[in-house]
Design a protein around this motif. Structure first.
Motif, short mmCIF file in Angstrom:
data_model
loop_
_atom_site.label_atom_id
_atom_site.label_comp_id
_atom_site.label_asym_id
_atom_site.label_seq_id
_atom_site.Cartn_x
_atom_site.Cartn_y
_atom_site.Cartn_z
N TYR A 3 20.47 91.33 22.43
CA TYR A 3 20.91 92.58 21.81
C TYR A 3 20.13 92.79 20.51
N ASN A 4 19.62 94.10 20.08
CA ASN A 4 19.03 94.27 18.97
C ASN A 4 19.38 95.55 18.54
N VAL A 5 19.25 95.66 17.19
CA VAL A 5 19.46 96.97 16.60
C VAL A 5 18.30 97.85 16.05
N ALA A 6 18.07 99.03 16.69
CA ALA A 6 17.02 99.78 16.25
C ALA A 6 17.19 101.19 15.74
N ILE B 156 16.88 94.44 13.51
CA ILE B 156 17.49 93.38 13.71
C ILE B 156 17.44 92.87 15.18
N GLN B 157 17.25 91.55 15.21
CA GLN B 157 17.05 91.09 16.69
C GLN B 157 18.13 90.16 16.90
N ASP B 158 18.59 89.83 18.21
CA ASP B 158 19.48 88.88 18.68
C ASP B 158 20.91 89.05 17.85
N LEU B 159 21.62 89.86 18.18
CA LEU B 159 22.82 90.09 17.59
C LEU B 159 23.77 89.22 18.24
N ASP B 160 24.86 88.71 17.83
CA ASP B 160 25.98 88.12 18.31
C ASP B 160 26.98 88.96 18.69
N MET C 70 19.32 97.11 24.20
CA MET C 70 18.92 95.74 25.20
C MET C 70 17.55 95.46 24.96
N GLY C 71 17.31 94.35 24.57
CA GLY C 71 15.69 93.95 24.53
C GLY C 71 15.58 92.46 24.97
#
Length: 574
Positions: free
Chosen positions: A72-75, A119-123, A144-145
């Motif tokens: 899960y990333n933030v775009a 931001i990549q790979d959120l918990d 989702m990435g």
């Protein structure tokens, strides 16, 4: 009569109105068609890309070295922001880096509706915060990435390399890329990026004059990248890695008969996984301090030491300055004016011919050969064998070699050439500066009687089980003009293992030939220690270049022997 006038006036008015209407219709439909067509296309239709899953990287036995995992990333979509400053502040609070935020907003000028990952790979805990922010700020999206995983970490770093977002230079050089594109930045990820990258999905977005999305249409879905299989064997890679230990240096192990690279170790190394979320300052500073991102086996520019003596020997033989029977009496030093050039540890070898000179790595002998051959002829041989250019290899981070001559010294140092310069060059010192992969090319040519195979990493490219591309050896006649003299060189290298300086390389698993080298450095009592060897002698299957940098210890015989024995033991279980 009056009514006729009224009807006539009304008719005229109707005709005038209809004429104006038809004229306006013609103006809009014909005269202004191009203007409105372009305006509609440029201002209201946008194309947004969706990144595909990147192909895997695998070793020759099918072990996965790199793969994508769901994340899960933030775009951010800057064109949808209500307030740029507020959106930027929200992103900072979520953990995005200032530089990434600014780069995303800058990119939005060309790609206004393209979601750009910051931001990549959120918990899971941070995902909930993003969902809360999304309600207030439509420019911020939880998407989702995928993220890249390197299961071997440091062990495979200089084989796989790593990936990152496309840079400005990447975007300028490749029109298919977008700011959200993930591209290879080093090693296999970069060299084979076109196979691994896949095809992005494309969505057509229609936007009204207020900038609001009113319709989306899928043009194409993402297509996963191909899997790339390498020639590297991670079993042998681990053996080489452990053999180097905590030394600064590395190992190249390859098949001299087709150029396949079996192992590629450089230490200190780095963990490619740290680049996925963004490397922290402390780790970056540590990598910078240790030059951990520099592949010492392909990028170093260092003196070759006595491994260069094969070049000097060939110059002497080919240009008839000596014969294989040429003999000197070695007192342990060579007198050059008021200076003495000594053998290593001031050893004296007495009567020395070519084979003994190579087997015992005699500085006095090869200094003498160099003076007889002359620097111009030494340079010609070095140049023919590829030491003054870039290596022929499937790799991105390489350096050009330097072998000096009179013209080079005058241009770069501003001084004339002296006999001492010839002697220093003859034994791989002075201004000689080459990488281990370049010296590997020289010895590969000796093994193959002048034929050079491109050092390669690619075994094959697959789409699932379907073969897309088969890696094939590439070769060229690099130095076949010296073919008559290569057997003499090989005999001297074999003598080095049989009864010379390299008897420690002997094994009941193989027969070997090799040449060691010790190069002085700018640090007092610290040396670069080389060993280039191959086995079997009569039917070569593997060549190994081992290097220890800034050491006081002996040549890396133990490292080379460990790798060679590991290779031949592994053959029994392949």
């Amino acid at each position: 009569m009056r009514s006729n006038k009224v009807l006539y006036a009304l008719g005229s008015l109707v005709l005038i109105v209809m004429g104006l209407f038809l004229w306006r219709l013609y103006y809009l439909q014909v005269d202004q068609y191009d203007y409105y067509a372009v305006r509609e296309k440029n201002n209201y239709t946008r194309y947004v890309t969706e990144e595909p899953v990147r192909g895997r990287i695998l070793d020759t036995k099918g072990r996965v070295l790199a793969y994508d995992e769901v994340a899960y990333n933030v775009a951010v979509v800057p064109s949808l922001t209500k307030s740029a400053s507020a959106t930027k502040q929200h992103l900072l609070q979520l953990g995005a880096k200032q530089a990434d935020i600014e780069a995303a907003f800058e990119s939005s000028e060309l790609y206004p509706f393209q979601p750009i990952t910051v931001i990549q790979d959120l918990d899971e805990s941070k995902r909930l915060k993003v969902l809360e922010v999304e309600n207030d700020d439509p420019a911020i999206k939880l998407v989702m990435g995928s993220k890249r995983i390197y299961p071997y970490g440091e062990l495979g770093a200089f084989i796989t390399g790593y990936v990152g977002k496309a840079s400005k230079e990447d975007l300028q050089s490749d029109s298919n890329l977008r700011p959200s594109s993930i591209v290879g930045k080093m090693a296999a990820e970069k060299v084979f990026d076109s196979y691994l990258r896949g095809q992005p999905g494309i969505t057509e977005v229609l936007v009204n004059v207020s900038g609001k999305v009113i319709k989306e249409k899928t043009v194409s879905t993402p297509v996963k990248g191909y899997d790339v299989y390498l020639t590297v064997d991670m079993d042998l890679q681990k053996i080489a890695w452990d053999a180097v230990g905590n030394e600064v240096g590395g190992v190249i192990a390859a098949n001299p008969k087709d150029g396949s690279i079996y192992a590629l170790v450089s230490k200190p190394s780095f963990d490619p996984n740290v680049f996925i979320k963004g490397i922290d300052q402390a780790t970056w500073q540590q990598y910078e301090k240790n030059s951990s991102l520099v592949n010492r086996m392909t990028k170093s520019q260092i003196p070759a030491g006595s491994t260069f003596k094969v070049v000097t020997g060939l110059a002497g033989l080919y240009y008839h300055a000596i014969t294989p029977d040429f003999t000197i009496n070695d007192p342990g030093y060579l007198q050059i004016g008021s200076t003495r050039v000594w053998n290593y540890h001031h050893r004296s070898y007495g009567t020395v011919d070519f084979i003994k000179g190579l087997a015992m790595s005699d500085n006095v002998y090869f200094g003498t050969v160099g003076l007889r051959a002359g620097i111009d002829n030494i340079y010609k041989v070095a140049n023919t064998m590829g030491l003054t250019t870039y290596p022929w290899i499937e790799y991105d981070s390489v350096s050009k070699g330097t072998v000096p001559n009179q013209a080079w010294k005058l241009k770069n140092i501003g001084e004339p050439w002296y006999p001492g310069d010839t002697v220093n060059t003859s034994i791989g010192q002075g201004y000689v500066a080459v990488s281990p992969i370049l010296m590997a090319q020289v010895y590969q040519q000796i093994i193959n009687d002048g034929q050079l195979y491109k050092f390669r990493l690619l075994k094959e490219v697959k789409d699932g089980k379907t073969l897309i591309l088969q890696g094939k050896p590439e070769s060229r006649a690099q130095s076949t003009i010296y073919k008559s003299w290569f057997p003499v060189i090989k005999e001297g290298m074999k003598a080095g293992v049989d009864w010379g300086l390299l008897t420690g390389l002997k094994s009941n698993l193989y027969t070997a030939a090799g040449k060691s080298g010790t190069a002085e450095t700018e640090r007092a009592n610290k040396y670069h220690k080389w060993l280039i060897a191959y086995a079997n002698y009569d039917a070569p299957e593997i060549m190994v270049v081992s290097l220890r940098l800034y050491t006081t210890d002996t040549e890396p015989v133990k490292i080379t022997k460990t790798v060679m024995e590991g290779y031949f033991r592994g053959k029994t279980v392949r």
